[in-house]
Design a protein around this motif. Structure first.
Motif, PDB file in Angstrom:
ATOM      1  N   ASP A 116       0.469  -0.937  -0.019  1.00  0.00           N
ATOM      2  CA  ASP A 116       0.148  -0.009   0.154  1.00  0.00           C
ATOM      3  C   ASP A 116       0.813   1.228  -0.023  1.00  0.00           C
ATOM      4  O   ASP A 116       1.794   1.900   1.161  1.00  0.00           O
ATOM      5  CB  ASP A 116      -0.513   0.076   1.660  1.00  0.00           C
ATOM      6  CG  ASP A 116      -1.658   1.261   1.220  1.00  0.00           C
ATOM      7  OD1 ASP A 116      -1.416   1.894   1.534  1.00  0.00           O
ATOM      8  OD2 ASP A 116      -3.004   0.451   2.160  1.00  0.00           O
ATOM      9  N   SER A 119      -1.203   6.943  -2.191  1.00  0.00           N
ATOM     10  CA  SER A 119      -2.223   6.882  -1.493  1.00  0.00           C
ATOM     11  C   SER A 119      -2.453   7.913  -1.066  1.00  0.00           C
ATOM     12  O   SER A 119      -2.364   8.211   0.364  1.00  0.00           O
ATOM     13  CB  SER A 119      -2.406   5.880  -0.238  1.00  0.00           C
ATOM     14  OG  SER A 119      -1.557   4.368  -0.238  1.00  0.00           O
ATOM     15  N   ASN A 121      -4.731  11.578  -0.604  1.00  0.00           N
ATOM     16  CA  ASN A 121      -5.954  12.398  -0.573  1.00  0.00           C
ATOM     17  C   ASN A 121      -7.179  13.124  -1.751  1.00  0.00           C
ATOM     18  O   ASN A 121      -6.161  13.922  -2.248  1.00  0.00           O
ATOM     19  CB  ASN A 121      -6.333  13.316   0.541  1.00  0.00           C
ATOM     20  CG  ASN A 121      -5.303  12.068   1.668  1.00  0.00           C
ATOM     21  OD1 ASN A 121      -5.294  11.164   1.745  1.00  0.00           O
ATOM     22  ND2 ASN A 121      -4.331  12.517   2.013  1.00  0.00           N
ATOM     23  N   HIS A 130       3.665  12.801  -0.582  1.00  0.00           N
ATOM     24  CA  HIS A 130       3.476  11.699  -0.525  1.00  0.00           C
ATOM     25  C   HIS A 130       4.677  10.913  -1.684  1.00  0.00           C
ATOM     26  O   HIS A 130       4.210  10.021  -2.291  1.00  0.00           O
ATOM     27  CB  HIS A 130       2.277  11.123  -1.286  1.00  0.00           C
ATOM     28  CG  HIS A 130       1.046  11.684  -0.750  1.00  0.00           C
ATOM     29  ND1 HIS A 130       0.226  12.982  -0.381  1.00  0.00           N
ATOM     30  CD2 HIS A 130       0.432  10.939   0.362  1.00  0.00           C
ATOM     31  CE1 HIS A 130      -0.718  13.002  -0.199  1.00  0.00           C
ATOM     32  NE2 HIS A 130       0.119  11.799   0.743  1.00  0.00           N
ATOM     33  N   TYR A 156      -3.650   3.930  -1.887  1.00  0.00           N
ATOM     34  CA  TYR A 156      -5.017   3.610  -1.203  1.00  0.00           C
ATOM     35  C   TYR A 156      -5.662   4.921  -1.478  1.00  0.00           C
ATOM     36  O   TYR A 156      -5.519   5.932  -0.214  1.00  0.00           O
ATOM     37  CB  TYR A 156      -4.933   2.754  -0.053  1.00  0.00           C
ATOM     38  CG  TYR A 156      -6.157   2.828   1.594  1.00  0.00           C
ATOM     39  CD1 TYR A 156      -7.070   2.292   1.384  1.00  0.00           C
ATOM     40  CD2 TYR A 156      -5.874   3.629   2.015  1.00  0.00           C
ATOM     41  CE1 TYR A 156      -8.009   1.958   2.034  1.00  0.00           C
ATOM     42  CE2 TYR A 156      -7.117   3.713   3.553  1.00  0.00           C
ATOM     43  CZ  TYR A 156      -7.836   3.084   3.252  1.00  0.00           C
ATOM     44  OH  TYR A 156      -8.126   2.662   4.365  1.00  0.00           O
ATOM     45  N   TYR A 305     -10.727   5.824  10.133  1.00  0.00           N
ATOM     46  CA  TYR A 305      -9.328   5.456  10.053  1.00  0.00           C
ATOM     47  C   TYR A 305      -9.422   3.890   9.957  1.00  0.00           C
ATOM     48  O   TYR A 305      -9.293   3.181   9.301  1.00  0.00           O
ATOM     49  CB  TYR A 305      -8.264   7.317   9.739  1.00  0.00           C
ATOM     50  CG  TYR A 305      -6.677   6.117   8.659  1.00  0.00           C
ATOM     51  CD1 TYR A 305      -7.313   6.881   7.168  1.00  0.00           C
ATOM     52  CD2 TYR A 305      -5.540   6.750   9.876  1.00  0.00           C
ATOM     53  CE1 TYR A 305      -6.189   6.471   7.136  1.00  0.00           C
ATOM     54  CE2 TYR A 305      -4.718   6.620   9.111  1.00  0.00           C
ATOM     55  CZ  TYR A 305      -4.741   6.516   7.248  1.00  0.00           C
ATOM     56  OH  TYR A 305      -3.701   6.816   6.547  1.00  0.00           O
ATOM     57  N   ASP A 309      -8.206   1.135   7.999  1.00  0.00           N
ATOM     58  CA  ASP A 309      -7.335  -0.170   7.885  1.00  0.00           C
ATOM     59  C   ASP A 309      -8.007  -1.634   8.963  1.00  0.00           C
ATOM     60  O   ASP A 309      -6.975  -2.243   8.267  1.00  0.00           O
ATOM     61  CB  ASP A 309      -6.453   0.526   8.651  1.00  0.00           C
ATOM     62  CG  ASP A 309      -5.396   1.778   7.285  1.00  0.00           C
ATOM     63  OD1 ASP A 309      -5.901   0.805   6.406  1.00  0.00           O
ATOM     64  OD2 ASP A 309      -4.956   2.797   7.677  1.00  0.00           O
ATOM     65  N   TYR A 327       2.950  -1.296   4.493  1.00  0.00           N
ATOM     66  CA  TYR A 327       1.937  -0.016   4.329  1.00  0.00           C
ATOM     67  C   TYR A 327       3.092   1.204   4.206  1.00  0.00           C
ATOM     68  O   TYR A 327       3.596   0.851   5.147  1.00  0.00           O
ATOM     69  CB  TYR A 327       1.140   0.128   5.391  1.00  0.00           C
ATOM     70  CG  TYR A 327      -0.182  -0.735   5.422  1.00  0.00           C
ATOM     71  CD1 TYR A 327      -0.254  -1.827   6.292  1.00  0.00           C
ATOM     72  CD2 TYR A 327      -1.706  -0.062   5.017  1.00  0.00           C
ATOM     73  CE1 TYR A 327      -1.738  -2.599   6.087  1.00  0.00           C
ATOM     74  CE2 TYR A 327      -2.278  -1.113   4.786  1.00  0.00           C
ATOM     75  CZ  TYR A 327      -2.704  -2.003   5.310  1.00  0.00           C
ATOM     76  OH  TYR A 327      -3.770  -3.512   5.376  1.00  0.00           O
ATOM     77  N   THR A 329       4.062   4.575   4.787  1.00  0.00           N
ATOM     78  CA  THR A 329       3.451   5.966   5.275  1.00  0.00           C
ATOM     79  C   THR A 329       4.312   6.683   6.039  1.00  0.00           C
ATOM     80  O   THR A 329       5.736   5.864   6.582  1.00  0.00           O
ATOM     81  CB  THR A 329       1.913   6.130   6.459  1.00  0.00           C
ATOM     82  OG1 THR A 329       2.584   6.189   7.512  1.00  0.00           O
ATOM     83  CG2 THR A 329       1.228   4.742   5.585  1.00  0.00           C
ATOM     84  N   GLN A 333       2.619   7.860  10.782  1.00  0.00           N
ATOM     85  CA  GLN A 333       1.624   6.858  11.109  1.00  0.00           C
ATOM     86  C   GLN A 333       1.651   5.349  12.015  1.00  0.00           C
ATOM     87  O   GLN A 333       1.273   4.654  11.781  1.00  0.00           O
ATOM     88  CB  GLN A 333       0.820   6.572   9.877  1.00  0.00           C
ATOM     89  CG  GLN A 333       0.239   8.117   9.706  1.00  0.00           C
ATOM     90  CD  GLN A 333      -0.603   7.351   8.025  1.00  0.00           C
ATOM     91  OE1 GLN A 333      -1.072   6.732   8.895  1.00  0.00           O
ATOM     92  NE2 GLN A 333      -0.347   8.479   7.409  1.00  0.00           N
ATOM     93  N   PHE A 337      -0.701   2.464  12.858  1.00  0.00           N
ATOM     94  CA  PHE A 337      -0.406   0.787  12.362  1.00  0.00           C
ATOM     95  C   PHE A 337       0.022   0.020  13.002  1.00  0.00           C
ATOM     96  O   PHE A 337      -0.382  -1.128  13.172  1.00  0.00           O
ATOM     97  CB  PHE A 337      -0.198   0.839  10.954  1.00  0.00           C
ATOM     98  CG  PHE A 337       0.112   0.996   9.998  1.00  0.00           C
ATOM     99  CD1 PHE A 337      -0.849   0.992   9.461  1.00  0.00           C
ATOM    100  CD2 PHE A 337       0.113   2.420   9.116  1.00  0.00           C
ATOM    101  CE1 PHE A 337      -1.379   1.324   8.089  1.00  0.00           C
ATOM    102  CE2 PHE A 337      -0.150   3.550   8.029  1.00  0.00           C
ATOM    103  CZ  PHE A 337      -1.572   2.502   7.378  1.00  0.00           C
TER     104      PHE A 337
HETATM  105  N1  ARG Z   1      -4.357   8.867   2.598  1.00  0.00           N
HETATM  106  C1  ARG Z   1      -3.414   8.876   3.740  1.00  0.00           C
HETATM  107  C2  ARG Z   1      -2.340   9.909   4.131  1.00  0.00           C
HETATM  108  O1  ARG Z   1      -2.031  10.755   2.737  1.00  0.00           O
HETATM  109  C3  ARG Z   1      -2.552   7.537   3.490  1.00  0.00           C
HETATM  110  C4  ARG Z   1      -2.889   5.786   4.022  1.00  0.00           C
HETATM  111  C5  ARG Z   1      -1.465   5.060   3.712  1.00  0.00           C
HETATM  112  N2  ARG Z   1      -2.996   3.920   3.693  1.00  0.00           N
HETATM  113  C6  ARG Z   1      -3.421   3.404   4.479  1.00  0.00           C
HETATM  114  N3  ARG Z   1      -4.108   2.100   4.168  1.00  0.00           N
HETATM  115  N4  ARG Z   1      -3.727   3.763   5.581  1.00  0.00           N
HETATM  116  O2  ARG Z   1      -1.550   9.393   5.235  1.00  0.00           O
END
Ligand code: ARG
Length: 563
Positions: A116, A119, A121, A130, A156, A305, A309, A327, A329, A333, A337
């Motif tokens: 993943d 991802s 937004n 990103h 995602y 959120y 997940d 994942y 990120t 985060q 996770f």
């Molecule tokens: N959209 C989220 C962001 O910009 C990241 C998502 C990461 N993937 C997930 N499965 N939570 O921070």
């Protein structure tokens, strides 16, 4: 033949150690000290002597086999110098035969690795934050495929949540169709920023936003039509970036994909007693695991959120039967996770602790500080990529104006420089971006590696000899040996990169090859050498070129033939 194994065998025969044990202890010394080194500490106990004495004794008593040039003691170390010609012939013919496949393995056994990454937004421009997720994730995708896994990429998209209620609210107050059509994602972001400004004085806007989001959740067609439209605009914008990076995804199932999949999971969490009620909300108590509680259902019944997940993990396990799910990120985060993965484990899925992997990374910073899109002053991904290409375009114009297909090369080098810069460090490290550091043709940069590849291509293009039958035992200089050793590290480095989820290991490897080649190139004439030497050096140049191209390819970077 594997030199390390042969040396280990030699030592095993002369001592009471197992060959496997010796092989594990053999080190790579400084080239001046030898090609392989064995620290004799292990033998001190059984032989009841000081390690240095043991090293001396072994150096004197060991019979020199043909594949070694000498064995020398240096303090507690026993150092081995290979027979260079034999070493070159052994290693290079293996590399040559494998060609672009050198370094590839089948250790993955076809197991699926779901990754993943990227991802972004919806309704926010593709932020440079990103970038890291995209290039790290993409490199991992390639690394796992290279090692015989079956990678599967998921983008995602952040396309669900209360923020869309805010954007609709803002659109209703301050937006209109024509402006959104004209301004695209920038207009959507303007609306979002405006909402945040206005809500400071008008808290009732928050209630309106909540109401809009509730409508979305209840399937209100007007709200959903707007949402779909905004999503389309966002995807179109993001895909421009993917096109520049030449990256595609196997799935675009974003957050909204899980809307109708969460209820059974939440029910299961409740019925198994994993989640407990707390003032109308449902939480998983993670105190025993030294983490804050994980909220899975808010008191108003909304999911969050984390709920999505937890669901994404279980759905992906079902759907893809992964052996690993990654994942990628930012480090922000990490807790998220850790909580989600623990919740999945508490549901009775023992594989969670081993197969679920969060791959966090540090921030990419400008000298001014952390980049943030919240208040609209972000450094944008597209701008960065475009500026990079433009700067390289100018460099080409200055240095090599007659280059064929300048525009393609400028794209490949400009984009490659950004990717390489991003992948050159341990991913958790914060990176301070600097144009000089990213774009120089001389430092530890993407352009430098690409330039080395182009240099190999240009030497090979000028050659008139067929080097396929070269006598590789001619390759005995320090620089040749060092380059061959460096090339030979590729399979190990690729494995290590996968084990540690660290693309920088491949980037550093590519850099080490480029540096070793340039040293070789500087001190060892190729086209001016006698015929036999020339052939052997061309052969080495060819192998170098192939490996640089493969390594860059794994990183998602093109290797132009000329630049
Ligand atoms: N959209 C989220 C962001 O910009 C990241 C998502 C990461 N993937 C997930 N499965 N939570 O921070």
């Amino acid at each position: 033949m594997d030199f390390k194994i042969e040396i280990a065998q030699l030592l095993a025969n002369a001592t009471n150690l197992e060959a496997g044990e010796v092989a594990g202890a053999i080190e790579t010394p400084d080239p001046a000290m030898g090609d392989f080194a064995f620290p004799c500490f292990k033998l001190a106990k059984t032989m009841k002597k000081a390690p240095a004495a043991i090293a001396d004794e072994l150096a004197a008593s060991l019979q020199l086999p043909a594949f070694l040039q000498s064995i020398q003691a240096a303090g507690p170390y026993l150092n081995f110098f290979v027979n260079r010609g034999l070493y070159a012939a052994e290693i290079l013919s293996k590399i040559y035969k494998a060609g672009k496949e050198f370094g590839r393995s089948h250790i993955g056994g076809g197991g699926v690795v779901v990754i993943d990454y990227s991802s972004p937004n919806m309704a926010k421009r593709f932020h440079i934050g990103h970038l890291r997720s995209t290039v790290i994730g993409h490199a991992l995708y390639n690394i796992f495929n290279f090692l015989g896994y079956k990678s599967f990429s998921i983008n995602y998209l952040g396309d669900w949540g209360t923020q869309f209620g805010k954007i609709i609210t803002a659109y209703e107050h301050w937006g209109n169709k024509a402006d959104v059509e004209a301004g695209g994602i920038e207009e959507l972001e303007r609306l979002y920023v405006k909402f945040h400004k206005e809500v400071e004085n008008k808290p009732e806007l928050d209630d309106q936003a909540r109401a809009w989001f509730l409508k979305m959740e209840q399937g209100d067609e007007y709200a959903l039509d707007l949402w779909r439209w905004f999503k389309e605009i966002s995807m179109a914008d993001h895909s421009k970036i993917y096109k520049m990076l030449d990256i595609d995804f196997d799935s675009f199932n974003g957050e909204s994909f899980y809307n109708d999949k969460m209820t059974p999971i939440v029910d299961e969490l409740k019925s198994k007693g994993v989640a407990v009620e707390d003032k109308g909300a449902w939480i998983v108590d993670l105190e025993a695991h030294k983490m804050p509680n994980c909220l899975v259902l808010r008191s108003d019944g909304a999911t969050i959120y984390a709920t999505r997940d937890i669901t994404s993990v279980l759905h992906r396990k079902d759907e893809y039967k992964f052996v690993k799910a990654l994942y990628v990120t930012s480090k922000e985060q990490i807790l998220h996770f850790a909580q989600c993965f623990k919740v999945v484990e508490l549901m009775g899925h023992e594989w969670a602790s081993e197969q679920l992997i969060h791959v966090p990374f540090g921030y990419l910073t400008l000298p001014e500080g952390k980049m943030s899109s919240r208040m609209g002053n972000a450094l944008l991904m597209k701008d960065v990529l475009e500026e990079s290409v433009e700067r390289i375009r100018q460099t080409i114009e200055e240095k090599n104006p007659n280059l064929a297909d300048k525009e393609t090369v400028a794209q490949q080098v400009g984009i490659g420089a950004i990717i390489f810069n991003d992948l050159y460090n341990n991913r958790i490290k914060d990176v301070e971006f600097s144009w000089e550091r990213a774009l120089s043709f001389e430092g530890e940069t993407g352009p430098y590696v690409q330039y080395t590849h182009a240099r190999c291509c240009s030497v090979l293009a000028k050659a008139t000899l067929d080097f396929a039958d070269a006598d590789l035992t001619k390759l005995t200089t320090d620089e040749e040996l060092e380059l061959i050793k460096t090339l030979n590290n590729f399979p190990e480095r690729a494995k290590e990169a996968a084990e540690r989820y660290e693309p920088f290991i491949i980037a550093r490897f590519a850099m080490s090859v480029a540096q070793a080649f340039n040293k070789f190139y500087h001190d060892n004439p190729i086209l001016k050498a006698d015929e036999q030497t020339q052939k052997a050096r061309l052969y080495l140049t060819h192998c170098t070129k192939e490996i640089i191209a493969t390594a860059l390819g794994i990183l998602g970077i093109k290797a132009p033939q000329e630049m």
